[in-house]
Scaffold this motif. Sequence first.
Motif, PDB file in Angstrom:
ATOM      1  N   MET A  33       0.999  -1.142   0.071  1.00  0.00           N
ATOM      2  CA  MET A  33       0.021  -0.117   0.011  1.00  0.00           C
ATOM      3  C   MET A  33       1.049   1.148  -0.104  1.00  0.00           C
ATOM      4  O   MET A  33       1.843   1.249   0.522  1.00  0.00           O
ATOM      5  CB  MET A  33      -0.730   0.129   1.253  1.00  0.00           C
ATOM      6  N   ALA A  34       0.220   2.381  -0.610  1.00  0.00           N
ATOM      7  CA  ALA A  34       1.177   3.551  -0.916  1.00  0.00           C
ATOM      8  C   ALA A  34       0.488   4.117   0.551  1.00  0.00           C
ATOM      9  O   ALA A  34      -0.696   4.146   1.065  1.00  0.00           O
ATOM     10  CB  ALA A  34       0.901   4.253  -1.883  1.00  0.00           C
ATOM     11  N   ILE A  35       1.356   4.946   0.994  1.00  0.00           N
ATOM     12  CA  ILE A  35       1.017   5.795   2.434  1.00  0.00           C
ATOM     13  C   ILE A  35      -0.209   6.996   1.826  1.00  0.00           C
ATOM     14  O   ILE A  35       0.027   7.675   0.679  1.00  0.00           O
ATOM     15  CB  ILE A  35       2.231   6.619   3.009  1.00  0.00           C
ATOM     16  N   GLN A  36      -1.018   6.985   2.595  1.00  0.00           N
ATOM     17  CA  GLN A  36      -2.189   8.013   2.363  1.00  0.00           C
ATOM     18  C   GLN A  36      -2.846   8.502   3.491  1.00  0.00           C
ATOM     19  O   GLN A  36      -2.420   8.131   4.498  1.00  0.00           O
ATOM     20  CB  GLN A  36      -3.216   7.424   1.327  1.00  0.00           C
ATOM     21  N   HIS A  37      -3.815   9.608   3.481  1.00  0.00           N
ATOM     22  CA  HIS A  37      -4.485  10.084   4.794  1.00  0.00           C
ATOM     23  C   HIS A  37      -4.778   8.829   5.456  1.00  0.00           C
ATOM     24  O   HIS A  37      -5.531   8.069   4.794  1.00  0.00           O
ATOM     25  CB  HIS A  37      -5.483  10.759   4.647  1.00  0.00           C
ATOM     26  N   ASN A  38      -4.768   8.895   6.946  1.00  0.00           N
ATOM     27  CA  ASN A  38      -5.225   7.790   7.917  1.00  0.00           C
ATOM     28  C   ASN A  38      -4.408   6.395   7.848  1.00  0.00           C
ATOM     29  O   ASN A  38      -4.496   5.418   8.466  1.00  0.00           O
ATOM     30  CB  ASN A  38      -6.726   7.455   7.630  1.00  0.00           C
ATOM     31  N   SER A  39      -3.268   6.554   7.146  1.00  0.00           N
ATOM     32  CA  SER A  39      -2.581   5.062   6.986  1.00  0.00           C
ATOM     33  C   SER A  39      -1.557   5.310   8.222  1.00  0.00           C
ATOM     34  O   SER A  39      -1.066   6.359   8.743  1.00  0.00           O
ATOM     35  CB  SER A  39      -1.379   5.201   5.852  1.00  0.00           C
ATOM     36  N   GLU A  40      -1.546   4.058   8.950  1.00  0.00           N
ATOM     37  CA  GLU A  40      -0.548   3.666   9.918  1.00  0.00           C
ATOM     38  C   GLU A  40       0.858   3.299   9.264  1.00  0.00           C
ATOM     39  O   GLU A  40       0.828   2.439   8.810  1.00  0.00           O
ATOM     40  CB  GLU A  40      -1.289   2.725  10.906  1.00  0.00           C
ATOM     41  N   VAL A  41       1.644   4.099   9.545  1.00  0.00           N
ATOM     42  CA  VAL A  41       3.226   3.995   9.151  1.00  0.00           C
ATOM     43  C   VAL A  41       4.178   3.783  10.212  1.00  0.00           C
ATOM     44  O   VAL A  41       4.162   4.286  11.357  1.00  0.00           O
ATOM     45  CB  VAL A  41       3.561   5.327   8.540  1.00  0.00           C
ATOM     46  N   VAL A  42       5.120   2.953   9.986  1.00  0.00           N
ATOM     47  CA  VAL A  42       6.273   2.625  10.719  1.00  0.00           C
ATOM     48  C   VAL A  42       7.406   2.922  10.014  1.00  0.00           C
ATOM     49  O   VAL A  42       7.419   2.380   8.829  1.00  0.00           O
ATOM     50  CB  VAL A  42       6.196   1.011  11.390  1.00  0.00           C
ATOM     51  N   LEU A  43       8.275   3.741  10.394  1.00  0.00           N
ATOM     52  CA  LEU A  43       9.346   4.077   9.816  1.00  0.00           C
ATOM     53  C   LEU A  43      10.497   4.573  10.599  1.00  0.00           C
ATOM     54  O   LEU A  43      10.369   4.786  11.771  1.00  0.00           O
ATOM     55  CB  LEU A  43       8.999   5.413   8.935  1.00  0.00           C
ATOM     56  N   HIS A  44      11.647   4.602   9.858  1.00  0.00           N
ATOM     57  CA  HIS A  44      12.676   5.005  10.784  1.00  0.00           C
ATOM     58  C   HIS A  44      13.052   6.256  10.128  1.00  0.00           C
ATOM     59  O   HIS A  44      12.714   6.407   8.822  1.00  0.00           O
ATOM     60  CB  HIS A  44      14.193   4.179  10.433  1.00  0.00           C
ATOM     61  N   PHE A  45      13.686   7.522  10.976  1.00  0.00           N
ATOM     62  CA  PHE A  45      13.875   8.806  10.297  1.00  0.00           C
ATOM     63  C   PHE A  45      14.987   9.339  11.024  1.00  0.00           C
ATOM     64  O   PHE A  45      15.343   8.970  11.914  1.00  0.00           O
ATOM     65  CB  PHE A  45      12.871   9.788  10.487  1.00  0.00           C
ATOM     66  N   ASP A  46      15.741  10.126  10.079  1.00  0.00           N
ATOM     67  CA  ASP A  46      16.923  10.754  10.685  1.00  0.00           C
ATOM     68  C   ASP A  46      16.660  12.287  10.227  1.00  0.00           C
ATOM     69  O   ASP A  46      16.311  12.717   8.939  1.00  0.00           O
ATOM     70  CB  ASP A  46      18.253  10.388   9.884  1.00  0.00           C
TER      71      ASP A  46
END
Length: 146
Positions: A5-18
């Motif tokens: 799935m592509a990220i869109q409004h209301n998507s639950e996302v797990v990510l690493h960020f810097d």
Amino acid sequence: MPESMAIQHNSEVVLHFDLKLADGSAADSTRVNDKPAKLTIGDGNLTQSFEDCLLGLKTGDKKSFTLQPDDAFGQPNPDNFHHLERSKFSAEAPAEVGMILGFSQPDGSEMPGIVREVSGDSVTVDFNHPLAGQVITFDVEILSVN
């Protein structure tokens, strides 16, 4: 294998960020303690500009975005600089330029402030976000999208 799935409004996302400053120095990272961030797009935890960078990304995507201050943490607000008496500081938390101290708010919460100047009995404390006025590079790695 199902298409991710592509990220869109209301998507639950797990990510690493810097988050990095223009000079390349690290401002924040989820990789330091290997604890990815989990968020829901549109829940208000990220600014609209940060969320817009994520829209359309899929699991496994890695991307880097550079955000100008107005799109990241804003510009410093001169109204957020306060002059306090040096006597308000203790020996345990002296007023030294560059120190970040917690200040009690009327509602009992704490707000961080950065000591910007000490002159005689006057201490200038900056209550702007520490990254206000900074150009930010936002590197992300999407771990999952639901």
